[in-house]
Design an enzyme around this catalytic site. Sequence first.
Site, PDB file in Angstrom:
ATOM      1  N   GLY A 106      43.147  28.793  51.157  1.00 53.47           N
ATOM      2  CA  GLY A 106      42.327  29.750  50.429  1.00 53.47           C
ATOM      3  C   GLY A 106      43.170  30.547  49.458  1.00 53.47           C
ATOM      4  O   GLY A 106      44.400  30.552  49.540  1.00 53.47           O
ATOM      5  N   GLN A 147      45.332  37.704  44.107  1.00 53.67           N
ATOM      6  CA  GLN A 147      46.623  37.050  44.379  1.00 53.67           C
ATOM      7  C   GLN A 147      47.220  36.391  43.147  1.00 53.67           C
ATOM      8  O   GLN A 147      48.408  36.069  43.131  1.00 53.67           O
ATOM      9  CB  GLN A 147      46.466  35.986  45.476  1.00 53.67           C
ATOM     10  CG  GLN A 147      46.176  36.580  46.852  1.00 53.67           C
ATOM     11  CD  GLN A 147      46.142  35.489  47.891  1.00 53.67           C
ATOM     12  OE1 GLN A 147      45.121  34.855  48.088  1.00 53.67           O
ATOM     13  NE2 GLN A 147      47.266  35.244  48.544  1.00 53.67           N
ATOM     14  N   CYS A 175      50.170  34.260  54.707  1.00 53.97           N
ATOM     15  CA  CYS A 175      49.540  34.552  53.429  1.00 53.97           C
ATOM     16  C   CYS A 175      50.511  34.172  52.320  1.00 53.97           C
ATOM     17  O   CYS A 175      51.695  34.488  52.403  1.00 53.97           O
ATOM     18  CB  CYS A 175      49.191  36.036  53.346  1.00 53.97           C
ATOM     19  SG  CYS A 175      48.449  36.497  51.774  1.00 53.97           S
ATOM     20  N   LEU A 176      49.990  33.521  51.292  1.00 54.58           N
ATOM     21  CA  LEU A 176      50.849  33.113  50.177  1.00 54.58           C
ATOM     22  C   LEU A 176      51.468  34.320  49.470  1.00 54.58           C
ATOM     23  O   LEU A 176      52.495  34.199  48.819  1.00 54.58           O
ATOM     24  CB  LEU A 176      50.048  32.275  49.173  1.00 54.58           C
ATOM     25  CG  LEU A 176      49.565  30.919  49.710  1.00 54.58           C
ATOM     26  CD1 LEU A 176      48.569  30.297  48.751  1.00 54.58           C
ATOM     27  CD2 LEU A 176      50.739  29.982  49.951  1.00 54.58           C
ATOM     28  N   HIS A 227      39.900  36.476  55.675  1.00 54.90           N
ATOM     29  CA  HIS A 227      41.207  36.710  55.039  1.00 54.90           C
ATOM     30  C   HIS A 227      41.054  36.897  53.526  1.00 54.90           C
ATOM     31  O   HIS A 227      41.598  37.840  52.950  1.00 54.90           O
ATOM     32  CB  HIS A 227      42.133  35.528  55.364  1.00 54.90           C
ATOM     33  CG  HIS A 227      43.508  35.620  54.785  1.00 54.90           C
ATOM     34  ND1 HIS A 227      44.647  35.682  55.563  1.00 54.90           N
ATOM     35  CD2 HIS A 227      43.950  35.651  53.495  1.00 54.90           C
ATOM     36  CE1 HIS A 227      45.711  35.764  54.768  1.00 54.90           C
ATOM     37  NE2 HIS A 227      45.319  35.733  53.513  1.00 54.90           N
ATOM     38  N   GLU A 228      40.295  35.988  52.898  1.00 53.88           N
ATOM     39  CA  GLU A 228      40.165  36.045  51.434  1.00 53.88           C
ATOM     40  C   GLU A 228      39.301  37.225  50.992  1.00 53.88           C
ATOM     41  O   GLU A 228      39.577  37.854  49.969  1.00 53.88           O
ATOM     42  CB  GLU A 228      39.608  34.731  50.879  1.00 53.88           C
ATOM     43  CG  GLU A 228      40.398  33.469  51.235  1.00 53.88           C
ATOM     44  CD  GLU A 228      41.893  33.566  51.003  1.00 53.88           C
ATOM     45  OE1 GLU A 228      42.335  34.357  50.145  1.00 53.88           O
ATOM     46  OE2 GLU A 228      42.639  32.866  51.705  1.00 53.88           O
ATOM     47  N   HIS A 251      41.296  40.331  50.890  1.00 54.00           N
ATOM     48  CA  HIS A 251      42.113  40.473  49.677  1.00 54.00           C
ATOM     49  C   HIS A 251      41.352  41.227  48.578  1.00 54.00           C
ATOM     50  O   HIS A 251      41.956  41.949  47.793  1.00 54.00           O
ATOM     51  CB  HIS A 251      42.500  39.090  49.124  1.00 54.00           C
ATOM     52  CG  HIS A 251      43.755  38.508  49.713  1.00 54.00           C
ATOM     53  ND1 HIS A 251      44.978  39.125  49.642  1.00 54.00           N
ATOM     54  CD2 HIS A 251      43.973  37.337  50.369  1.00 54.00           C
ATOM     55  CE1 HIS A 251      45.897  38.369  50.232  1.00 54.00           C
ATOM     56  NE2 HIS A 251      45.317  37.267  50.689  1.00 54.00           N
TER      57      HIS A 251
HETATM   58 NI    NI Z   1      46.335  35.813  51.722  1.00 54.22          NI
END
Ligand code: NI
Length: 166
Positions: free
Chosen positions: A47, A52, A90-91, A132-133, A136
Site C-alpha cells: 500500500g 508518502q 512502513c516505507l 495503515h494507509e 497516513h
Molecule cells: Ni506506511
Amino acid sequence: MAILRICHFPDDPVLRQNAKRVSAIDSSIQRLIDDMIKTMQEANGVGLAAPQVGVPLRVIVIQMPGGQPMAIINPEIVERTGEQEVTEGCLSVPGYIGEIKRSAQVIVKGRDRQGKRIKIKADGLMAEALEHETDHLNGVLYIDHVESRDKLHQVERPIVPECEHR
Ligand code: NI
C-alpha cells in the site's frame, strides 16, 4: 508513469499533515494514482498513501500479494470490528518493524479512480493495509500505535514493505 520519491519520518513534515479531500477526480489525480501504483510496486509495498510521496491529498493505493492494484479516493473507515495483532512496517519508516494491534475487520467507503462510490469490506492483511494507509491521511504512522519500546524492532534490511506480515 514515474517512480516518486518516498518521504521519510521524521525529515518530511508532510507525513504529519492532515491530507485534504479530493474535490475533483481529474487527470492530475489519475496521474498521481498511476505514479503511486508504480512507486508502490517498485518498493514491493502492499500500500501507499499520497502524503508518502509528498502530496497532501486523500488518495491511497493498495495491492494485496498476487492481486490487482486498486486506488481509493477520500477513503473513510465507517466500521471497525475485532482485533488482530500484527507486525508492521512502513516505507516511510525504513529500518524498523513494530508489533501493534489493528482491527480484524473494517468497512471502508470512498470513490474509485473513475469516481464511482465504493464500499469495501475487508479482513486480515487487507483490513490492516486499509487502516495503515488511511492513518497516513490523518498524519498518523504505525509507530504511534506501538505501545512500548520493546515492541519496535530494528531490522537489517533498510526498506520494509508497507504493512508487511512476518
Ligand atoms: Ni506506511
